[in-house]
Write an enzyme that holds these catalytic residues in place. Structure first.
Site, short mmCIF file in Angstrom:
data_model
loop_
_atom_site.label_atom_id
_atom_site.label_comp_id
_atom_site.label_asym_id
_atom_site.label_seq_id
_atom_site.Cartn_x
_atom_site.Cartn_y
_atom_site.Cartn_z
N SER A 187 55.76 -102.65 -39.81
CA SER A 187 55.45 -103.52 -40.93
C SER A 187 56.66 -103.89 -41.76
O SER A 187 56.55 -104.65 -42.71
CB SER A 187 54.44 -102.81 -41.84
OG SER A 187 55.01 -101.63 -42.36
N SER A 207 47.42 -95.47 -44.56
CA SER A 207 47.04 -96.82 -44.96
C SER A 207 45.77 -96.72 -45.79
O SER A 207 45.04 -95.71 -45.74
CB SER A 207 46.78 -97.67 -43.71
OG SER A 207 46.05 -98.85 -44.02
N TYR A 265 42.28 -98.82 -34.68
CA TYR A 265 43.47 -98.63 -35.51
C TYR A 265 43.12 -97.76 -36.72
O TYR A 265 43.85 -96.81 -37.05
CB TYR A 265 44.00 -99.99 -35.99
CG TYR A 265 44.98 -99.91 -37.14
CD1 TYR A 265 46.26 -99.43 -36.96
CD2 TYR A 265 44.59 -100.30 -38.43
CE1 TYR A 265 47.15 -99.33 -38.03
CE2 TYR A 265 45.47 -100.21 -39.50
CZ TYR A 265 46.75 -99.74 -39.29
OH TYR A 265 47.62 -99.64 -40.34
N LYS A 280 44.40 -93.77 -38.26
CA LYS A 280 44.84 -93.43 -39.61
C LYS A 280 43.93 -92.35 -40.22
O LYS A 280 44.40 -91.49 -40.97
CB LYS A 280 44.85 -94.68 -40.50
CG LYS A 280 45.89 -95.71 -40.06
CD LYS A 280 47.30 -95.14 -40.02
CE LYS A 280 48.35 -96.18 -39.68
NZ LYS A 280 49.71 -95.61 -39.62
#
Length: 289
Positions: free
Chosen positions: A20, A140, A153, A157
């Site tokens: 990112s 996140s 995804y 996390k």
């Protein structure tokens, strides 16, 4: 901190790559603050500008055991141990739960979860020997709840959050500290511009309209100078890097660092709403099939 100050950062890819931008921002910030930084990524060509600035760059693929071992051995030879590990390497797999091929699901977990788990295992002996160390886990806001289209995804996390809490208690006797970074959406992070950017593995039209809405919704988080609407609640990679520096320099770092208004509001909001009302909120705020 005592012992080695060498910082190993994973997932420091070239601009526009899988990461990112937080890895690059962190490498630059810590290097300029005097830390011995080892910036790692799959392709060293994308890290040339960091090398030109004096940052040591190493080729590391967190799905490749040999490259990870070599990086830890190199840092151990230079500094005695890895002093700080920033587990940053990750990418966002787009796809619905029922339609995403298991091969892609396994690849997602290999990078986002098993890779960081193995890298953590590799640095722990040196940290234990010097009886100090810092491990930073890049989570996140989506490590706290889930939405349609990125469930796998988000699952990585959630898993990261769980092992971080276990690890923190397990390594406490050696004064190794573990902190989790929980940013709100990061401007420019994993932001698709077309459905083709999503890398979907199926031609099924079951969710065609949903993916169109998915791309439009994420447009608010594209890198812009003056974000509008939801984009104003996003955070920038520089802010994440600043927070990571705090986590590795504070004598008593936080367990979790929450960045951005959405992440701060999430826990109390969900507790007040309850499960049913929370799900209504998710369906109203995020694109739905």
């Amino acid at each position: 901190m005592t012992g080695s100050r060498a910082v190993l950062i994973t997932g420091v890819n070239s601009s526009g790559g899988l990461s990112s931008g937080t890895g690059r921002a962190t490498a630059l910030r810590l290097h300029r603050a005097g830390w011995p930084v080892y910036a790692t990524g799959r392709d060293l060509r994308g890290l040339k500008d960091l090398a030109d600035e004096g940052i040591t760059t190493l080729q590391v693929d967190v799905t490749d055991e040999e490259s990870m071992v070599a990086a830890v051995e190199r840092i151990t030879e230079d500094h005695g141990a890895v002093g700080v590990l920033v587990n940053n390497a990750a990418y966002s797999l787009n796809g619905t739960i029922g339609e995403t091929p298991m091969e892609q699901v396994r690849r997602q977990f290999e990078t986002n979860f098993f890779g960081l788990s193995r890298m953590t295992q590799l640095v722990l002996p040196g940290m234990r020997e010097q009886r100090s160390g810092r491990i930073i886990m890049m989570s996140s806001i989506f490590g706290l709840f889930a939405t349609p289209g990125r469930g796998y995804y988000q699952a990585t996390k959630h898993a990261l959050e769980a092992i971080s809490d276990s690890l923190r208690l397990e390594v406490k006797p050696w004064d190794i500290k573990v902190s989790i970074i929980e940013p709100s959406p990061i401007l420019g992070s994993f932001v698709p511009t077309t459905v083709g950017d999503l890398g979907l593995a199926t031609d099924s039209d079951l969710y065609a309209d949903f993916w169109e809405r998915f791309v439009v919704w994420h447009g608010a988080y594209r890198e812009v100078d003056k974000p509008k609407g939801r984009g104003r609640t996003a955070v920038r990679s520089g802010k994440v890097a600043e927070t990571i520096e705090k986590a590795i320099t504070d004598p008593n770092p936080r367990i979790r660092y929450r960045l951005g208004l959405p992440t701060h509001l999430l826990k109390p909001q969900r507790a007040i709403f309850g499960d049913r009302a929370w799900e209504v909120f998710v369906t109203k705020f995020f694109p739905q099939p």
